[in-house]
Design an enzyme around this catalytic site. Structure first.
Site, PDB file in Angstrom:
ATOM      1  N   LYS A 101     -36.820  15.391  24.530  1.00  0.00           N
ATOM      2  CA  LYS A 101     -36.161  14.636  25.606  1.00  0.00           C
ATOM      3  C   LYS A 101     -35.449  13.439  24.986  1.00  0.00           C
ATOM      4  O   LYS A 101     -36.070  12.593  24.351  1.00  0.00           O
ATOM      5  CB  LYS A 101     -37.195  14.160  26.637  1.00  0.00           C
ATOM      6  N   ARG A 111     -26.594  11.604  30.637  1.00  0.00           N
ATOM      7  CA  ARG A 111     -26.450  13.013  31.024  1.00  0.00           C
ATOM      8  C   ARG A 111     -24.958  13.330  31.196  1.00  0.00           C
ATOM      9  O   ARG A 111     -24.231  12.541  31.797  1.00  0.00           O
ATOM     10  CB  ARG A 111     -27.180  13.243  32.342  1.00  0.00           C
ATOM     11  N   ARG A 143     -24.500  11.863  35.591  1.00  0.00           N
ATOM     12  CA  ARG A 143     -25.607  12.269  36.460  1.00  0.00           C
ATOM     13  C   ARG A 143     -25.275  11.976  37.924  1.00  0.00           C
ATOM     14  O   ARG A 143     -25.687  12.686  38.825  1.00  0.00           O
ATOM     15  CB  ARG A 143     -26.836  11.486  36.020  1.00  0.00           C
ATOM     16  N   PHE A 194     -28.524  21.336  27.067  1.00  0.00           N
ATOM     17  CA  PHE A 194     -29.775  21.943  27.519  1.00  0.00           C
ATOM     18  C   PHE A 194     -29.632  22.996  28.609  1.00  0.00           C
ATOM     19  O   PHE A 194     -30.602  23.647  28.952  1.00  0.00           O
ATOM     20  CB  PHE A 194     -30.817  20.885  27.910  1.00  0.00           C
ATOM     21  N   LYS A 242     -41.443  16.809  32.851  1.00  0.00           N
ATOM     22  CA  LYS A 242     -41.319  15.877  31.717  1.00  0.00           C
ATOM     23  C   LYS A 242     -42.671  15.264  31.377  1.00  0.00           C
ATOM     24  O   LYS A 242     -43.547  15.130  32.240  1.00  0.00           O
ATOM     25  CB  LYS A 242     -40.301  14.779  32.040  1.00  0.00           C
TER      26      LYS A 242
HETATM   27  P1  AMP Z   1     -35.831  11.049  33.936  1.00  0.00           P
HETATM   28  O1  AMP Z   1     -34.488  10.362  34.056  1.00  0.00           O
HETATM   29  O2  AMP Z   1     -36.841  10.258  33.167  1.00  0.00           O
HETATM   30  O3  AMP Z   1     -36.332  11.586  35.238  1.00  0.00           O
HETATM   31  O4  AMP Z   1     -35.627  12.351  33.012  1.00  0.00           O
HETATM   32  C1  AMP Z   1     -34.682  13.324  33.311  1.00  0.00           C
HETATM   33  C2  AMP Z   1     -33.443  13.117  32.458  1.00  0.00           C
HETATM   34  O5  AMP Z   1     -33.710  13.354  31.097  1.00  0.00           O
HETATM   35  C3  AMP Z   1     -32.336  14.093  32.764  1.00  0.00           C
HETATM   36  O6  AMP Z   1     -31.576  13.658  33.856  1.00  0.00           O
HETATM   37  C4  AMP Z   1     -31.515  14.097  31.489  1.00  0.00           C
HETATM   38  O7  AMP Z   1     -30.520  13.098  31.570  1.00  0.00           O
HETATM   39  C5  AMP Z   1     -32.496  13.664  30.413  1.00  0.00           C
HETATM   40  N1  AMP Z   1     -32.796  14.661  29.372  1.00  0.00           N
HETATM   41  C6  AMP Z   1     -32.964  14.371  28.066  1.00  0.00           C
HETATM   42  N2  AMP Z   1     -33.277  15.454  27.351  1.00  0.00           N
HETATM   43  C7  AMP Z   1     -33.311  16.507  28.217  1.00  0.00           C
HETATM   44  C8  AMP Z   1     -33.597  17.907  28.091  1.00  0.00           C
HETATM   45  N3  AMP Z   1     -33.902  18.461  26.914  1.00  0.00           N
HETATM   46  N4  AMP Z   1     -33.544  18.667  29.219  1.00  0.00           N
HETATM   47  C9  AMP Z   1     -33.239  18.118  30.409  1.00  0.00           C
HETATM   48  N5  AMP Z   1     -32.968  16.809  30.595  1.00  0.00           N
HETATM   49  C10 AMP Z   1     -32.997  15.999  29.511  1.00  0.00           C
END
Ligand code: AMP
Length: 591
Positions: free
Chosen positions: A252, A257, A272, A342, A423
């Site tokens: 991650k 994004r 995003r 991804f 996650k």
């Molecule tokens: P969060 O913002 O903490 O809810 O985490 C989700 C975000 O992680 C997504 O919107 C992506 O921008 C980011 N992200 C980073 N690496 C990945 C991955 N391998 N797959 C999907 N999302 C990812």
């Protein structure tokens, strides 16, 4: 439809706070609108001119609106400003001055919704030298022909202050009721909306081509897909259990994004929040042109500055800071952005959304074969919790945020947070393992040493997706820098409300309510039960009612306001309840 009639519905909406009532009012409104007007009415009701991907901004400042009001009413700019100071709302100032105006007799031209929309769009599209005066004149011409009530909305709309309190979910339910007589078609409409992120377009398809057009709706190049979101869990065992024993586990990255749309040589990038960010990442556009092997494609990844020779990642905060200091071009050379791809949604005429993850990944790897700046995320496929744990530890050691596990069988679920992506993030000692994104719904005045900033803290809420409301979870009074206090005060003063906004559910009362518009990221030590807040509020066995609150909440990041998140992207009530349960379990295991 004439604008006056639309405004009457807006007045009705402003007077109710029950969502059912709002749906009823909107259903009646949509029932009266023709299929060529519906898109315009939807955008207006959302307070915009077009979906975010078109990037159309009004470019009207308060001073300009004051000048337009002066021209249209025969009063001076100073008098308009004076009136504004009294109510704190320029729309109301316009309404009051229209009522008193000697130029009132002009107000009987019946302007149609289409006239207003077209002129508003002209205002937005006017740019360059002399555009300020032209914008003022265009706004003044509409105001001159308007009734006082119309004038109120004509001023609020281009200033981004319509504040009708209507969320997308409410509009979708009303559209369903308009077209089918029941709210049940909402899910289908939502699916279409998730695929194109353009509510005006969905509504217009529904009215023009009926239910079938919505049932057969599919992805379109250059209309961004609303992003899939991840749930969270805190142990490898739980993740594997949720994913039927076997999962893909990807690194991650803490970057930006990016959703890439490519049609031969035309390339556009979306954030995003589905805003067009093509201009921000010239190096990625270049890389897509050179490295992506398909005529047409839609795929998604995380852009992050990455130093190939040291293997170092530079996270989000650092990347924007550098960009601000050195400019886009210099940064592209100094710290080249890489795109870690991804997911694949579309390729050479084929829609991949309903293919299982493993199939999408295979095609994504083919699409990017031999590329260097754009590459698939590093990942493993495993059924061993131990292997998952060690992949996670490696990611943390490399300066990454954690991992995202992906269900091998799941389709791409646009616009929703589901357990097909989970996650697991680095956890901070003595703190909850994840930050929360909260919506600001009010603020407090400064006291003591803070008095000079006139800012003493925020009242924040989470999003209840089911009820489409914002429920308070915490008052945040510490951790702000002086710069953040200044930024917050200035931004919040513009969206102050006299009473609690319709979509806000609260028991506590801040010094000032604000219209839900801004998201901040907060770290807390713990989620606790509390009688003060409405987040997840429920009757307890002993008859009392409690909700959830945060212990030791503090803001994170240098910029207080998260410009990349909309209020519906905030942490949800349902997530807080989940996090509360997980935290309890970790606590028991620790003892
Ligand atoms: P969060 O913002 O903490 O809810 O985490 C989700 C975000 O992680 C997504 O919107 C992506 O921008 C980011 N992200 C980073 N690496 C990945 C991955 N391998 N797959 C999907 N999302 C990812």
């Amino acid at each position: 439809m004439i604008f006056r009639e639309l405004v009457e519905y807006y007045e009705k909406l402003a007077g109710v706070s029950s969502r059912l009532k709002m749906i009823e009012i909107l259903t009646e409104l949509f029932g009266k609108v023709t299929d060529s007007e519906i898109a315009q009415v939807i955008y207006m009701t959302q307070g915009v001119l077009a979906p975010p991907s078109e990037g159309i901004e009004f470019g009207v400042a308060e001073k300009m609106a004051q000048e337009a009001i002066a021209i249209a009413t025969g009063y001076t700019k100073e008098q308009a400003e004076e009136e504004y100071k009294k109510s704190g709302d320029l729309g109301t100032a316009a309404q009051v001055l229209k009522e008193k105006s000697r130029l009132k007799e002009m107000a009987h031209a019946k302007q149609s919704v289409a006239d207003i929309y077209v002129t508003m769009r002209k205002i937005a599209e006017t740019g360059g030298k002399g555009s300020k005066d032209l914008k003022i004149r265009l706004l003044a011409s509409m105001l001159a022909a308007a009734t006082p009530i119309e004038a109120k909305y004509l001023v609020r709309y281009p200033l981004g202050q319509l504040r009708l309190g209507v969320g997308d979910a409410t509009i979708l339910e009303a559209l369903s009721a308009t077209a089918t007589g029941s709210r049940e078609f909402k899910d289908e409409l939502e699916r279409a909306y998730n695929l194109c992120s353009d509510l005006g377009f969905v509504a217009s398809e529904l009215l023009k081509n009926g239910k079938r057009a919505i049932e057969q709706f599919h992805v379109t190049l250059f209309k961004p897909i609303r992003p899939a979101l991840a749930e969270r869990l805190s142990t490898a065992e739980e993740i594997l259990e949720r994913m039927h024993g076997r999962a893909a586990v990807e690194q991650k990255y803490d970057g930006f994004r990016v959703q890439v749309h490519k049609n031969h040589n035309s390339i556009r990038l979306f954030s995003r929040r589905l805003e067009d960010t093509t201009e921000m990442f010239p190096d990625i556009v270049d890389a897509v042109r050179k490295e992506v092997h398909a005529d047409t494609a839609i795929f998604e990844g995380e852009a992050i500055a990455f130093n190939e020779s040291t293997g170092e990642f530079h996270p989000f905060q650092e990347t924007i800071q550098r960009k601000r200091k050195h400019g886009i071009k210099e940064m592209a050379e100094e710290m080249p952005l890489h795109l870690f791809a991804f997911d694949l949604m579309y390729m050479d005429g084929k829609d991949y959304l309903n293919e299982p993850y493993e199939k999408r990944r295979e095609s994504l790897e083919m699409l990017l074969k031999g590329s260097t700046l754009i590459r698939p995320t590093t990942r493993i496929v495993t059924s061993s919790a131990k292997e998952l744990e060690s992949f996670f530890s490696d990611a943390i050691e490399n300066g990454l945020e954690g991992i995202i596990a992906k269900d091998l069988e799941a389709p791409y679920i646009a616009g929703a947070r589901k357990f097909s992506w989970i996650k697991m993030k680095r956890s901070y000692k003595g703190a909850l393992s994840d930050t929360m994104d909260l919506v600001i719904v009010g603020y407090y005045l400064g006291r003591g040493s803070r008095a000079e900033f006139q800012f003493g803290g925020l009242l924040c809420a989470v999003y209840d997706k089911k009820k489409d409301t914002f429920e308070t979870i915490s008052r945040i009074g510490t951790g702000f820098t002086e710069a953040q206090m200044g930024q917050l005060k200035a931004a919040l003063d513009k969206i102050k409300e006299k009473s609690k906004p319709a979509r806000v559910d609260a028991l506590v009362e801040p010094d000032f309510w604000v219209y839900p518009k801004y998201v901040i990221t907060v770290q807390a030590d713990e989620i606790t039960k509390s009688p003060m807040h409405t987040c997840g509020r429920e009757k307890q066995p002993d008859g009392t009612e409690t909700g959830y609150a945060l212990r030791f909440p503090r803001i994170v990041g240098d910029e207080a306001i998260r410009k990349d998140k909309s209020i519906e992207d905030a942490t949800t009530t349902q997530e807080v309840i989940e996090m509360f349960k997980q935290q309890k379990r970790v606590g028991i295991e620790d003892q």
